[in-house]
Every structure is written in C-alpha cells, then in structure tokens.
Design a protein around this motif. Structure first.
Motif, PDB file in Angstrom:
ATOM      1  N   LYS A  51       0.850  -1.180   0.000  1.00 28.83           N
ATOM      2  CA  LYS A  51       0.000   0.000   0.000  1.00 28.83           C
ATOM      3  C   LYS A  51       0.897   1.245   0.000  1.00 28.83           C
ATOM      4  O   LYS A  51       1.929   1.267   0.659  1.00 28.83           O
ATOM      5  CB  LYS A  51      -0.858  -0.041   1.257  1.00 28.83           C
ATOM      6  N   GLY A  52       0.480   2.269  -0.717  1.00 24.36           N
ATOM      7  CA  GLY A  52       1.276   3.492  -0.752  1.00 24.36           C
ATOM      8  C   GLY A  52       1.356   4.036  -2.159  1.00 24.36           C
ATOM      9  O   GLY A  52       0.810   3.434  -3.087  1.00 24.36           O
ATOM     10  N   LYS A  53       2.004   5.182  -2.322  1.00 26.10           N
ATOM     11  CA  LYS A  53       2.104   5.793  -3.648  1.00 26.10           C
ATOM     12  C   LYS A  53       3.476   5.498  -4.229  1.00 26.10           C
ATOM     13  O   LYS A  53       4.487   5.937  -3.703  1.00 26.10           O
ATOM     14  CB  LYS A  53       1.884   7.303  -3.511  1.00 26.10           C
ATOM     15  N   LYS A  54       3.494   4.762  -5.324  1.00 28.49           N
ATOM     16  CA  LYS A  54       4.778   4.431  -5.945  1.00 28.49           C
ATOM     17  C   LYS A  54       5.267   5.625  -6.759  1.00 28.49           C
ATOM     18  O   LYS A  54       4.523   6.157  -7.587  1.00 28.49           O
ATOM     19  CB  LYS A  54       4.600   3.214  -6.850  1.00 28.49           C
ATOM     20  N   PRO A  55       6.521   6.047  -6.546  1.00 31.22           N
ATOM     21  CA  PRO A  55       7.012   7.181  -7.337  1.00 31.22           C
ATOM     22  C   PRO A  55       7.172   6.802  -8.805  1.00 31.22           C
ATOM     23  O   PRO A  55       7.355   5.627  -9.125  1.00 31.22           O
ATOM     24  CB  PRO A  55       8.393   7.479  -6.735  1.00 31.22           C
ATOM     25  N   GLN A  56       7.094   7.790  -9.681  1.00 29.55           N
ATOM     26  CA  GLN A  56       7.430   7.560 -11.091  1.00 29.55           C
ATOM     27  C   GLN A  56       8.881   7.978 -11.277  1.00 29.55           C
ATOM     28  O   GLN A  56       9.260   9.090 -10.919  1.00 29.55           O
ATOM     29  CB  GLN A  56       6.511   8.383 -11.995  1.00 29.55           C
ATOM     30  N   TYR A  57       9.716   7.077 -11.809  1.00 33.23           N
ATOM     31  CA  TYR A  57      11.148   7.343 -11.867  1.00 33.23           C
ATOM     32  C   TYR A  57      11.577   7.981 -13.182  1.00 33.23           C
ATOM     33  O   TYR A  57      12.514   8.759 -13.228  1.00 33.23           O
ATOM     34  CB  TYR A  57      11.925   6.049 -11.611  1.00 33.23           C
ATOM     35  N   ASP A  60       8.625   8.599 -18.875  1.00 28.84           N
ATOM     36  CA  ASP A  60       7.522   7.801 -19.396  1.00 28.84           C
ATOM     37  C   ASP A  60       7.302   6.607 -18.462  1.00 28.84           C
ATOM     38  O   ASP A  60       8.227   5.827 -18.233  1.00 28.84           O
ATOM     39  CB  ASP A  60       7.891   7.306 -20.808  1.00 28.84           C
ATOM     40  N   PRO A  61       6.104   6.449 -17.885  1.00 31.30           N
ATOM     41  CA  PRO A  61       5.866   5.343 -16.951  1.00 31.30           C
ATOM     42  C   PRO A  61       6.117   3.974 -17.575  1.00 31.30           C
ATOM     43  O   PRO A  61       6.388   3.006 -16.857  1.00 31.30           O
ATOM     44  CB  PRO A  61       4.394   5.500 -16.555  1.00 31.30           C
ATOM     45  N   ALA A  62       6.056   3.895 -18.909  1.00 27.15           N
ATOM     46  CA  ALA A  62       6.334   2.605 -19.571  1.00 27.15           C
ATOM     47  C   ALA A  62       7.771   2.167 -19.299  1.00 27.15           C
ATOM     48  O   ALA A  62       8.051   0.974 -19.182  1.00 27.15           O
ATOM     49  CB  ALA A  62       6.084   2.721 -21.066  1.00 27.15           C
ATOM     50  N   ILE A  63       8.677   3.141 -19.179  1.00 25.99           N
ATOM     51  CA  ILE A  63      10.083   2.797 -18.901  1.00 25.99           C
ATOM     52  C   ILE A  63      10.190   2.168 -17.513  1.00 25.99           C
ATOM     53  O   ILE A  63      10.916   1.193 -17.320  1.00 25.99           O
ATOM     54  CB  ILE A  63      10.996   4.042 -19.006  1.00 25.99           C
ATOM     55  N   ASP A  64       9.436   2.698 -16.555  1.00 26.29           N
ATOM     56  CA  ASP A  64       9.418   2.112 -15.209  1.00 26.29           C
ATOM     57  C   ASP A  64       9.008   0.647 -15.281  1.00 26.29           C
ATOM     58  O   ASP A  64       9.595  -0.216 -14.642  1.00 26.29           O
ATOM     59  CB  ASP A  64       8.425   2.869 -14.300  1.00 26.29           C
ATOM     60  N   LYS A  65       7.983   0.385 -16.088  1.00 22.74           N
ATOM     61  CA  LYS A  65       7.477  -0.990 -16.179  1.00 22.74           C
ATOM     62  C   LYS A  65       8.468  -1.899 -16.898  1.00 22.74           C
ATOM     63  O   LYS A  65       8.655  -3.046 -16.524  1.00 22.74           O
ATOM     64  CB  LYS A  65       6.126  -1.009 -16.892  1.00 22.74           C
ATOM     65  N   LEU A  66       9.115  -1.379 -17.934  1.00 22.76           N
ATOM     66  CA  LEU A  66      10.104  -2.177 -18.663  1.00 22.76           C
ATOM     67  C   LEU A  66      11.291  -2.527 -17.767  1.00 22.76           C
ATOM     68  O   LEU A  66      11.794  -3.646 -17.818  1.00 22.76           O
ATOM     69  CB  LEU A  66      10.584  -1.431 -19.913  1.00 22.76           C
ATOM     70  N   LEU A  67      11.717  -1.558 -16.943  1.00 21.94           N
ATOM     71  CA  LEU A  67      12.828  -1.833 -16.033  1.00 21.94           C
ATOM     72  C   LEU A  67      12.420  -2.903 -15.023  1.00 21.94           C
ATOM     73  O   LEU A  67      13.184  -3.818 -14.719  1.00 21.94           O
ATOM     74  CB  LEU A  67      13.279  -0.556 -15.315  1.00 21.94           C
TER      75      LEU A  67
ATOM     76  N   SER B  79      17.880   4.723  -8.549  1.00 24.07           N
ATOM     77  CA  SER B  79      16.750   4.800  -7.632  1.00 24.07           C
ATOM     78  C   SER B  79      15.637   3.816  -8.032  1.00 24.07           C
ATOM     79  O   SER B  79      15.065   3.123  -7.182  1.00 24.07           O
ATOM     80  CB  SER B  79      16.227   6.243  -7.619  1.00 24.07           C
ATOM     81  N   ALA B  80      15.345   3.747  -9.336  1.00 26.20           N
ATOM     82  CA  ALA B  80      14.300   2.840  -9.816  1.00 26.20           C
ATOM     83  C   ALA B  80      14.696   1.382  -9.557  1.00 26.20           C
ATOM     84  O   ALA B  80      13.861   0.550  -9.195  1.00 26.20           O
ATOM     85  CB  ALA B  80      14.051   3.061 -11.303  1.00 26.20           C
ATOM     86  N   MET B  81      15.986   1.072  -9.729  1.00 21.31           N
ATOM     87  CA  MET B  81      16.448  -0.300  -9.476  1.00 21.31           C
ATOM     88  C   MET B  81      16.419  -0.623  -7.985  1.00 21.31           C
ATOM     89  O   MET B  81      16.072  -1.725  -7.581  1.00 21.31           O
ATOM     90  CB  MET B  81      17.851  -0.503 -10.042  1.00 21.31           C
ATOM     91  N   GLN B  82      16.798   0.372  -7.172  1.00 19.25           N
ATOM     92  CA  GLN B  82      16.777   0.188  -5.721  1.00 19.25           C
ATOM     93  C   GLN B  82      15.353  -0.119  -5.249  1.00 19.25           C
ATOM     94  O   GLN B  82      15.126  -1.020  -4.445  1.00 19.25           O
ATOM     95  CB  GLN B  82      17.312   1.456  -5.041  1.00 19.25           C
ATOM     96  N   ARG B  83      14.402   0.641  -5.797  1.00 13.83           N
ATOM     97  CA  ARG B  83      12.993   0.428  -5.458  1.00 13.83           C
ATOM     98  C   ARG B  83      12.564  -0.999  -5.844  1.00 13.83           C
ATOM     99  O   ARG B  83      11.950  -1.719  -5.068  1.00 13.83           O
ATOM    100  CB  ARG B  83      12.129   1.460  -6.184  1.00 13.83           C
ATOM    101  N   ARG B  84      12.906  -1.386  -7.072  1.00 13.91           N
ATOM    102  CA  ARG B  84      12.489  -2.716  -7.541  1.00 13.91           C
ATOM    103  C   ARG B  84      13.138  -3.803  -6.680  1.00 13.91           C
ATOM    104  O   ARG B  84      12.507  -4.820  -6.390  1.00 13.91           O
ATOM    105  CB  ARG B  84      12.855  -2.890  -9.027  1.00 13.91           C
TER     106      ARG B  84
END
Lengths: 155, 380
Positions: A51-57, A60-67, B79-84
């Motif tokens: 639960k909580g608000k996930k930051p957008q890194y 493009d949010p698609a990049i977050d999902k691809l990572l 940061s994104a990798m740390q989160r994941r």
C-alpha cells in the motif's frame, strides 16, 4: 505374472471405481484432490503489492514498467543458472557426467547444426520487435493506414 | 559473517526460492556498494554545479536537492532499481512463506504452549480492539505488503515470518544470525556507559518480531522482559520465535503512545530504529509515555539511524522516506530528539543524543564508512 501386475498398477488411477477409498500413497502424492474426504482449505494469499504511492522514476511510466520486467528477468536468469549449476553438480556427484566435460563440450555435426538453427530462431524471435516495424513499412500488400483496414471490413 | 540461523519458525526455501533470495541479496549489495556512491559523484560533478549556475548558490536543503536529483538520469536509474530490489526482496520471501503458512501457524500454536528452561515461559496478550495508528495503515512501511499489522488468515504469523527473512536480506546479512545487531548494539551501549545498571524489568517498544527483545532478555536473564507492538501477526510470530529460541518474553499488543503498564514500573525502556516509523505527534506522546513508565533513576534508550549532515547526505539517507514508505524519516531528519524528550518530561541535564559505535565486537556490521548509531538516552 510380473508383467500383469505392472500393467494393473499403472492403470489403477484411471480405473479406480467410484467410492473406493483412496490409497494412502496416492493421497501423499497429491493426486487425491477429487476423493479427499474434507474440502481442501482455500490457500491463503499474501498480498504482493504494498500500500502506498509508488514514485514515477522516468519521464515515461512505460520505462518504469520495462525496467521492472528486465530486473525480474535478470532474477529468473540468475535462478536458472543456479539451478543448472545444481543439476551439473548433482550429476557429477552421481558420476553421470563431469562438470569439466560440460565446459569442454563443443557441439559438432548435427548437434552443432541444430544448435545453430535454434540460436538463429531465438534471435529472430527477439528481434521481431524491430523487424515488425520494418515489415509494416516494406511488406507486400501492407495496408498504408488503419483507415484502409477499417474501410475493408466496413465495405 | 555468521550465517542466518534457521530456527523452528522459519520456512524452508526450495532451491529456486533460495536462489531468488540469494540473487536479491547480491543485487542489492551491488546497488548499494557499486552504484549508490555514484549518485554522490554525479551530484558533485554535474547536479550541484548546474544548480549553482542557475541560482547563484548551492541547494539550501534536501528538498531543493530532491528537485534536481530526481531529474538526473544516473540517479533515476539507480533509484528505480533500488525500489524494484526492495519489492523483489519481499516477493522472494513471501513465496515460501505462503506455501508453508498453515504448517507455520500450527507450529506457532504448539510453541506458544511450550515451557522453557527453569519452568519459565513467555506470554502473548493480543488486543483485537486496538486501533492500529494511521502512520502504519496509510502506507505499508518498507513496502512489505500488508505491513506489520495485516492478518491474511486466522492466527496469522505471515507478516512476522516475511519480516524476519526479509530484514536479513535487506541488511545483506549484517543484522546477524538472529537479526540481533540492533538489540546487541543497544545492550553494548548500556554495558559501556552504565556498567553497574542491572535492570529487573525491561520494556522494548515497537518490537515487531522481537529480534531486539531477545538480545536484551539474553543479556539480562534474570530480568522480566516485556515487548509491545501494534501488529498482531508480528507479535504472534515474535512469541513463537522467542519460545523456539528458548527465551521467555512477555509480548502484548499495545501502542507505545499509551500503554496499560503501571506508572514507574520499568527500569529500562528501549526501542530500536522504531521512532522514525511513527509521526510528529506520536513521537512526543511516546517519549511522554516512556517518562511515565520509568521508575526514578530508570533509563530510556532509543536507537536510531543518523540521517546525514550535508544536504546531499540528508537527501540520500532519506531515499527510504520517498521510495520505501518510511515517510516520517524526512521530518525526523530536522527534529531535535533531545528537545522532544524534554517536551516529554525528561530533565535536559539528564538527556543526551550520542553518536555511538560499539567498542565490543557485537556483530558483523561494517563500520568503516564513518557510520555511527544515534542514541537518544535519558535518565528519569
């Protein structure tokens, strides 16, 4: 005699008459779901998402999902390599093969050709991401737009 | 490093489950060891100079650093990798826990009835009417799905099991074989600073799985050890775990802001990296409650993690606050703990905040990077 016994035991799971008590061995082997006396408890599911608000890194949010997916694949590849290592070591321990033989293995002849073909097919599947775009541009009888496809079905 | 101890309340991991946990630990080791220091370098070499060029001054606080660092591609990627990696950490321990949960609950029921050496026995007192504070329910702390407090089934212990295995991976094994590092560190503090102190009754606040209460109970075997938390599943687990380890501890489900213990009934009240998981108003209430619970001359000790001195250090240390649901951290960075303790009733002359590195080799922590623990200590 031996032959018949074997045949019977192999056929038992399919020919067991209804209502016949389940053999203890079958129960532990986990094949008795249908004949279980009490209904199996629904397995508890532990939440996977916090639960909580996930930051957008990224922009493009698609990049977050691809990572996300890439790192999960990285994890599973690591697990697979560990497992392969376990299999090799167990086989060596049982004198089935030597790990050094795996390292020294060089496919030749038909084996080499089969591996080459498999590798090429794998590269092709992966690279289709780019190939698909190219074929859309240059392929034979490719529609020039979505409207062209819609027109064809509306006609 | 001493390996993590497989006690009776921990689930078994299959080959692949273990390999997944091993991967997460290795991956996180690389992220923090090889890649995280790079974030300081990009700040010094390009982010801070660009800020100066634009504003004619360096960033004034961690918030200004955050505005620019979160736009930097190196920082974004790390940061994104740390989160994941944090999400993967929980996934890797949830799978084996879920698979063995019915057996683990069965074991915890059995262990809670067990009588320990010298006829002693721990206890567990749950309060179904307790309202779990909002700072726990608004977001799952550390991204553990369900936090410390969610029951997924009757008599659930899952949150505790997952937390026990998870924090071991989180700290790369540095917490020790029984996740005992923080408890041992605070015990080392009292041994060094107050060698004559022999408490008869000790309270650990925000005990979670009791991994810090166990070292206290072991250090003072004749003392009556109490431990409280707001989460029922972690307490059920903590009780079973302590019983499995043969350590008698009395667990109860209570909010540290207001407990039902008698005034002046404890010699020592402690907490271990708990204060930063509360809130601004809860912090004062907890310190006030500590003051009430201690007998005159009693000792309050809260172990905390320092949150940096420079603006970039503060920003980096607060990564957990913005990305790992340790929301209160960013406010705690600027709170004077001594002043809060005084607001709670403690005498300023008897209150101090120490930077502490144990002289004793209490655990496996690598203290080379100028690391120290922050300890709020006060005599009643």
């Amino acid at each position: 005699m031996k032959k018949t016994a074997k045949k019977n035991s192999a056929a038992r799971p399919r020919t067991r008459p209804a209502g016949r008590p389940v053999a203890r061995r079958a129960a532990t082997a986990g094949v008795s779901r249908r004949a279980a006396p009490a209904p199996a408890a629904v397995p508890v599911r532990i939440a996977r998402v916090a639960k909580g608000k996930k930051p957008q890194y990224f922009s493009d949010p698609a990049i977050d999902k691809l990572l996300w997916m890439t790192l999960t694949l990285m994890e599973e590849l690591s697990v697979t390599r560990d497992r392969l290592d376990a299999v090799e070591n167990l086989l060596e321990g049982r004198r089935v093969l030597k790990v050094a033989d795996v390292d020294a293995y060089r496919p030749a002849g038909a084996s080499a050709r089969r591996r080459q073909a498999q590798r090429a097919a794998y590269v092709d599947r992966m690279m289709r991401a780019a190939q698909a775009e190219l074929e859309e541009l240059t392929g034979r009888d490719m529609p020039r737009s979505e409207a062209e496809v819609v027109a064809a079905v509306e006609a | 490093m001493e390996p993590f101890k497989q006690h009776d309340m921990l689930p078994e991991s299959s080959h692949d489950e273990q390999a997944r946990q091993d991967f997460v630990m290795a991956f996180r080791g690389h992220l923090s060891g090889a890649l995280m220091p790079g974030a300081y370098r990009v700040y010094q070499q390009r982010v801070e100079p660009a800020f100066r060029a634009a504003h004619g001054r360096p960033p004034a606080d961690q918030e200004e650093v955050r505005q620019v660092m979160t736009q930097d591609p190196y920082y974004q990627f790390w940061s994104a990798m740390q989160r994941r990696s944090q999400e993967m950490l929980w996934e890797s321990v949830i799978e084996p826990t879920e698979r063995q949960l019915p057996q683990l609950i069965g074991k915890s029921r059995k262990l809670s009835k067990k009588t320990l050496a010298k006829g002693r026995k721990g206890s567990l007192r749950l309060d179904p009417a307790l309202v779990v504070p909002k700072y726990h329910t608004a977001a799952d702390i550390h991204l553990q799905p369900g936090g410390y407090h969610t029951d997924f089934t009757a008599d659930d212990v899952a949150a505790g099991v997952v937390y026990d295995k998870g924090i071991n991976i989180y700290m790369g094994g540095a917490l020790g074989p029984e996740n005992n590092l923080t408890g041992d560190t605070l015990v080392a503090y009292i041994r060094e600073k107050h060698p004559q102190f022999e408490p008869a009754r000790i309270l650990d606040m925000g005990c979670a799985i009791g991994n810090c209460a166990v070292p206290w109970a072991r250090a003072f075997p004749d003392a009556e050890m109490h431990a409280i938390d707001v989460g029922a599943p972690v307490l059920r687990y903590a009780h079973a775990r302590a019983q499995a380890l043969g350590v008698p501890i009395h667990f109860s489900q209570q909010n540290a802001e207001s407990t039902d213990f008698e005034t002046g009934s404890f010699d020592v009240v402690v907490s271990h990296i708990m204060l930063h998981e509360t809130s601004k108003s809860a912090l004062v209430r907890i310190l006030k409650e500590c003051h009430r619970l201690l007998r005159p001359g009693g000792l309050m000790l809260h172990l905390e993690i320092p949150r940096g001195k420079t603006v970039i250090e503060k920003f980096m240390h607060n990564w957990e606050s913005y990305n790992n649901n340790e929301t209160f951290c960013r406010y705690m960075t600027n709170i004077d703990l001594k002043a809060e303790a005084v607001k709670g009733g403690f005498d300023p002359a008897k209150t101090r905040v120490d930077e502490f590195v144990p002289k004793l080799d209490v655990a496996q922590m690598n203290y080379t990077e100028n690391f120290f623990w922050k300890i709020l200590a006060a005599h009643r």
